[in-house]
Design an enzyme around this catalytic site. Structure first.
Site, short mmCIF file in Angstrom:
data_model
loop_
_atom_site.label_atom_id
_atom_site.label_comp_id
_atom_site.label_asym_id
_atom_site.label_seq_id
_atom_site.Cartn_x
_atom_site.Cartn_y
_atom_site.Cartn_z
N TYR A 141 59.94 87.50 33.52
CA TYR A 141 60.30 88.91 33.53
C TYR A 141 59.36 89.74 32.66
O TYR A 141 59.72 90.82 32.20
CB TYR A 141 61.74 89.09 33.03
CG TYR A 141 62.82 88.67 34.01
CD1 TYR A 141 62.93 87.34 34.40
CD2 TYR A 141 63.73 89.59 34.50
CE1 TYR A 141 63.93 86.94 35.28
CE2 TYR A 141 64.74 89.19 35.38
CZ TYR A 141 64.83 87.87 35.76
OH TYR A 141 65.82 87.48 36.62
N LYS A 218 60.75 73.33 32.58
CA LYS A 218 59.91 72.68 33.59
C LYS A 218 58.55 72.42 32.94
O LYS A 218 57.50 72.83 33.45
CB LYS A 218 59.80 73.58 34.83
CG LYS A 218 59.19 72.91 36.04
CD LYS A 218 60.10 71.95 36.78
CE LYS A 218 59.38 71.33 37.95
NZ LYS A 218 60.19 70.30 38.65
N ASP A 251 65.14 71.55 37.82
CA ASP A 251 65.58 71.10 39.15
C ASP A 251 66.67 70.04 39.02
O ASP A 251 67.71 70.09 39.71
CB ASP A 251 64.39 70.60 39.99
CG ASP A 251 63.47 69.65 39.24
OD1 ASP A 251 63.62 69.52 38.00
OD2 ASP A 251 62.61 69.02 39.88
N ASP A 275 68.67 83.06 34.77
CA ASP A 275 69.17 83.94 35.83
C ASP A 275 69.71 83.11 36.98
O ASP A 275 70.84 83.31 37.46
CB ASP A 275 68.02 84.84 36.29
CG ASP A 275 68.43 85.75 37.44
OD1 ASP A 275 69.52 86.35 37.36
OD2 ASP A 275 67.66 85.86 38.42
N ASP A 279 73.95 82.06 38.09
CA ASP A 279 74.64 82.27 39.38
C ASP A 279 75.22 80.95 39.87
O ASP A 279 76.34 80.90 40.40
CB ASP A 279 73.67 82.83 40.43
CG ASP A 279 73.54 84.35 40.36
OD1 ASP A 279 73.74 84.91 39.27
OD2 ASP A 279 73.23 84.98 41.39
C1 IPM Z 1 71.19 89.45 36.29
C2 IPM Z 1 70.56 90.17 37.44
C3 IPM Z 1 69.34 90.93 36.95
C4 IPM Z 1 68.34 89.90 36.47
C5 IPM Z 1 68.73 91.87 37.98
C6 IPM Z 1 69.72 92.85 38.50
C7 IPM Z 1 67.55 92.59 37.42
O1 IPM Z 1 70.27 89.29 38.47
O2 IPM Z 1 71.56 90.12 35.32
O3 IPM Z 1 71.34 88.24 36.36
O4 IPM Z 1 67.54 89.37 37.25
O5 IPM Z 1 68.36 89.61 35.28
MG MG Z 2 71.08 87.36 38.14
#
Ligand code: IPM
Ligand code: MG
Length: 383
Positions: A141, A218, A251, A275, A279
């Site tokens: 990022y 990694k 991975d 990130d 999820d």
């Molecule tokens: C998160 C989101 C953000 C990220 C996006 C919306 C920029 O996916 O907070 O996990 O990638 O960090």
């Molecule tokens: Mg995210």
């Protein structure tokens, strides 16, 4: 803090709905604050050529912390397409609002707890309790990107390996940022009790250690950047002999999280891996509707559900507000209101356990505010 000033940032999509729900819960907890609304998100990109107007940055500077609903972010080509011509002519480029805030306020720790509240139909298995510490300011990022490699870069040794027409992104990893995220993870490991709401089976952490930190990387491929990261996590780990420390390739970690989520406790990792894995972990405990997050710096913090703006269900009042409510709970804790934060989490856990109110993502018929109301009622009953 007596009566904190909180920047209130609904954003777009379902952001406003889930924050309204969070507000109901905050108010029901008896928490008193000044909530000062701020403009952020796609609407302002389209109207003003920036999703984060300067006045909002000023608002953040003048408040104690921020609570954010959700903001839409789209790939460059789509963003530019939606920008009015007068901004396009000026060569305005899209820069994500959340990322700018994280960087501008040096909110280097992204803390993402993923807990399986007992009885949640979306739990992959009961007992999951994973906390992710995601480095929040650098890595993939960095924002240093080129659609086409600048000529100057070609003169650097090693660049001959990269095809001339390639677009490139710089993965920046510093020792400083790696050390501080590792310290945050280990400090948490020392302090955090095992969560009451989702007790881990005793077999989950081996070796008698109270907590285990898994550094995810990694380094076998990205030797330079993840080499720096791992050197830092190892160094910090040495200072915490009472915490079990292990390393795992990203991975393999993704695979293990699905195969045996109960073996995980605290994960510390770089920005993009965090990130992605957050999820994945959210889905183990019921999906994005159960994934809160805190962006923490030394002087400022912003709390937000990990989910996006979900335009497909925006405006329907059916989004699950639990992630936003739990994010508000994390805000309470950061503001020194630990008891109140615990009460909010217990109320959430109780509503989930009872199963009388369920949003569509949980397989139920209930709406955002019905869920918020149920949590607020539980809170008042003082569970
Ligand atoms: C998160 C989101 C953000 C990220 C996006 C919306 C920029 O996916 O907070 O996990 O990638 O960090
Ligand atoms: Mg995210």
């Amino acid at each position: 803090m007596a009566r904190p000033d909180i920047a209130w940032l609904p954003g777009d999509g379902i952001g406003g709905e889930v924050l309204e729900a969070a507000r109901l819960v905050l108010d029901s907890s008896g928490f008193e604050a000044s909530y000062i609304p701020g403009d952020i998100g796609w609407e302002f990109w389209r109207k003003e050529g920036t999703p984060l107007p300067d006045r909002t940055i000023e608002l953040l500077r003048s408040t104690d912390c921020a609570l954010l609903g959700a903001v839409t972010s789209k790939p460059n080509a789509d963003a530019i397409r939606e920008l009015p011509e007068r901004f396009r002519a000026k060569g305005v480029r899209y820069s994500g609002a959340v990322l700018r805030i994280r960087r501008m306020f040096d909110l280097y720790t992204c803390l993402r707890p993923c807990r399986a509240y007992p009885g949640n139909p979306g739990n992959r298995t009961e007992g999951i309790d994973i906390t992710i510490f995601r480095e929040n300011t650098e890595g993939m990022y960095s924002g240093a990107e080129w659609d086409k490699i600048p000529q100057e870069l070609y003169n650097i040794r090693g660049m001959e390996r990269v095809p001339r027409q390639a677009a490139i992104t710089v993965r920046a990893v510093t020792r400083k940022a790696s050390i501080r995220i590792a310290k945050a993870a280990f400090a948490h490991a020392l302090e955090a009790p095992r969560a009451e709401v989702a007790p881990k089976p005793p077999t989950a952490v081996n070796g008698g250690a109270k907590h285990r930190v898994t550094a995810v990387h990694k380094a076998n491929i990205m030797r330079a950047t993840d080499g720096v990261f791992l050197a830092a996590t190892r160094e910090v780990a040495q200072g915490y002999p009472e915490v079990e420390y292990e390393e795992m390739l990203v991975d393999a970690c993704a695979m293990q999280l699905v195969r045996d989520p109960l073996r995980f406790d605290i994960i510390v990792t770089t920005n993009l891996f965090g990130d992605i894995l957050s999820d994945l972990c959210a889905q183990l405990v019921g999906g994005m509707g159960f994934a809160p997050s805190a962006n923490l710096g030394d002087d400022y913090a912003m709390f937000e559900p990990s989910h996006g703006s979900a335009p497909d269900i925006a405006g329907q009042g059916i989004a699950n507000p639990v992630a936003a409510v739990l994010s508000a709970g994390m805000m309470l804790e950061w503001l020194g209101e630990k008891d109140r934060a615990d009460r909010v989490e217990r109320a959430v856990a109780e509503v989930v356990r009872e199963g009388r109110v369920r949003t569509p993502d949980m397989g139920g018929p209930d709406g955002t505010m019905a869920m918020a109301t149920a949590i607020a009622v539980k809170l008042k009953q003082g569970t």
